[in-house]
Write a protein that holds these residues in place. Structure first.
Motif, mmCIF file in Angstrom:
data_model
loop_
_atom_site.group_PDB
_atom_site.id
_atom_site.type_symbol
_atom_site.label_atom_id
_atom_site.label_comp_id
_atom_site.label_asym_id
_atom_site.label_seq_id
_atom_site.Cartn_x
_atom_site.Cartn_y
_atom_site.Cartn_z
ATOM 1 N N THR A 127 0.829 -1.214 0.000
ATOM 2 C CA THR A 127 0.000 0.000 0.000
ATOM 3 C C THR A 127 0.862 1.262 0.000
ATOM 4 O OG1 THR A 127 -0.182 -0.117 2.408
ATOM 5 C CG2 THR A 127 -1.995 -1.050 1.147
ATOM 6 N N GLY A 130 0.660 3.211 -3.259
ATOM 7 C CA GLY A 130 -0.582 3.760 -3.791
ATOM 8 C C GLY A 130 -0.918 3.034 -5.083
ATOM 9 N N GLN A 131 -1.562 3.726 -6.011
ATOM 10 C CA GLN A 131 -1.828 3.128 -7.332
ATOM 11 C C GLN A 131 -0.614 3.363 -8.221
ATOM 12 O OE1 GLN A 131 -4.487 1.078 -8.743
ATOM 13 N NE2 GLN A 131 -2.625 0.900 -9.966
ATOM 14 N N LYS A 144 3.770 7.129 -3.704
ATOM 15 C CA LYS A 144 2.763 8.175 -3.969
ATOM 16 C C LYS A 144 1.955 8.475 -2.712
ATOM 17 C CE LYS A 144 1.912 7.326 -8.817
ATOM 18 N NZ LYS A 144 0.820 7.137 -9.773
ATOM 19 N N LYS A 145 1.143 9.492 -2.808
ATOM 20 C CA LYS A 145 0.238 9.802 -1.702
ATOM 21 C C LYS A 145 -0.605 8.566 -1.401
ATOM 22 C CE LYS A 145 -3.316 13.095 -0.251
ATOM 23 N NZ LYS A 145 -4.282 12.099 0.223
ATOM 24 N N ALA A 146 -0.641 8.177 -0.138
ATOM 25 C CA ALA A 146 -1.359 6.959 0.258
ATOM 26 C C ALA A 146 -2.850 7.117 0.007
ATOM 27 C CB ALA A 146 -1.104 6.654 1.723
ATOM 28 N N GLU A 147 -3.487 5.997 -0.333
ATOM 29 C CA GLU A 147 -4.927 5.992 -0.602
ATOM 30 C C GLU A 147 -5.744 5.780 0.674
ATOM 31 O OE1 GLU A 147 -6.498 6.350 -3.612
ATOM 32 O OE2 GLU A 147 -4.631 6.636 -4.732
ATOM 33 N N GLY A 151 -2.298 2.787 4.674
ATOM 34 C CA GLY A 151 -1.146 2.915 3.788
ATOM 35 C C GLY A 151 -0.216 4.034 4.230
ATOM 36 N N ASN A 152 -0.795 5.114 4.712
ATOM 37 C CA ASN A 152 0.016 6.239 5.181
ATOM 38 C C ASN A 152 0.856 5.857 6.393
ATOM 39 O OD1 ASN A 152 0.922 8.881 4.902
ATOM 40 N ND2 ASN A 152 -0.664 9.728 6.221
ATOM 41 N N ILE A 300 -7.255 0.472 -4.193
ATOM 42 C CA ILE A 300 -6.636 0.798 -5.472
ATOM 43 C C ILE A 300 -7.088 -0.229 -6.504
ATOM 44 C CG2 ILE A 300 -4.641 1.951 -4.459
ATOM 45 C CD1 ILE A 300 -3.064 -0.648 -5.000
#
Length: 337
Positions: A127, A130-131, A144-147, A151-152, A300
């Protein structure tokens, strides 16, 4: 050698404890039993004929963490699983996830620093990507910015560990970014045992097949995939457990290339939700009632691993396929009835 496994009675933790014990390590477990059961300890003992030391501690209690490390100063390595782990739940309860996944990591690392302890394996996740723009996902893919908050927390956790390793040269760590863990020990003595309604696909499938759940929900069939459902890389938990021991030995034997390393753990193959359902029905001869529902926030579209780095650098490769994992998960579920 003495290894601390936090969250050691959880799904992946318990299987890793079995692998550690089978390979001659002394294991001590910390778990707060928030998403596991003390009965898992009995399962571990039945499989290995050994009883690991167990402490029921909530790692959010800073003083109790300090007290534990004061008594246990002879730890040769730490495998840190303890965390909340469901994407959907993290969207609903972000503060719980930030407290449980980040504070506890910091408290453990603070005590390792005080005692000058090294060799840390972090339970991370795909995660963090991200995508991803490109599939399969390599370790070089941009973060990438977490979804989702979950994930963050994994992104932040990795950053905390890498920052700490940078300034403390004695400290060595590996983050294992795994894809979707499934299955159970072949003995069916331990497996995935979620408390309450399962947050992950496979236990929901097995509980539905067993009649504990009326209907399986498939979250969205309008994704840009072949059958419209999300694609994931499902890796057998026994493969995953083995990878943790391989990574730990890399640190203990000082074979690591850097103070902080990351590896993807997966099969390298993606399966859609509907493919998983069909494979389960085929290998178990169980018909699954399911319905298509709205997309779930935080999901995602597609994620599967490029495993070349783990294969070549760690010398680890997955042995089991999706059918193997689903068969073992069903065998485990049947034993719960």
């Amino acid at each position: 050698m003495k290894i601390l496994v936090t969250g050691g009675l959880g799904f992946i933790g318990s299987h890793t404890v079995v692998c550690l014990l089978n390979q001659g390590f002394e294991v001590t477990i910390i778990d707060n039993l928030s998403n596991s059961s003390i009965s898992v300890l009995e399962g571990i003992t039945r499989i290995t004929q050994e009883s690991p030391t167990f402490s029921r501690i909530d790692l959010r209690d800073k003083q109790k963490v300090a007290d534990f490390f004061e008594v246990n100063q002879d730890i040769d390595g730490v495998i840190h699983f303890a965390a909340s782990k469901a994407v959907g739940e993290s969207v609903e309860k972000p503060l719980l996830y930030y407290e449980n996944n980040i504070n506890t990591l910091v408290y453990v690392l603070q005590e390792m620093r005080r005692k000058q302890l090294s060799n840390f394996i972090f339970s991370s996740s795909c995660t963090v990507y991200g995508q991803a723009d490109n599939l399969p996902i390599t370790e070089e893919a941009p973060i990438k910015k977490a979804e989702s908050p979950y994930g963050n927390t994994k992104q932040i956790g990795e950053r905390i560990i890498s920052d700490y390793a940078k300034d403390h040269k004695y400290f060595k760590a590996i983050a294992l970014r795994y894809f979707n863990p499934v299955g159970a020990h072949p003995s069916a003595e331990i497996g995935e045992l979620p408390i309450g309604v399962p947050q992950n696909l496979i236990p929901f499938i097995t509980q539905t097949a067993a009649g504990k759940r009326d209907m399986l929900s498939v979250f969205g069939d309008d994704y840009p995939t072949e059958d419209g459902t999300c694609i994931r890389d499902y890796i057998h938990v026994m493969d995953l457990a083995e990878a943790h021991v391989v990574a730990l030995k890399r640190l203990l034997n000082k074979n690591n290339g850097q103070n902080y390393e990351v590896f993807n753990l997966g099969t390298g193959k993606g399966n859609s939700v509907l493919e998983v359902i069909k494979t389960f029905e085929k290998v178990t001869q169980q018909k699954l009632p399911y319905k298509i529902t709205a997309r779930r926030e935080g999901d995602i579209i597609s994620a599967y691993a490029d495993t070349q780095k783990a294969n070549s650098v760690l010398g680890w490769k997955s042995k089991y396929n999706l059918a193997d994992a689903l068969k073992s998960a069903w065998k485990w579920q049947q034993k719960q009835e």
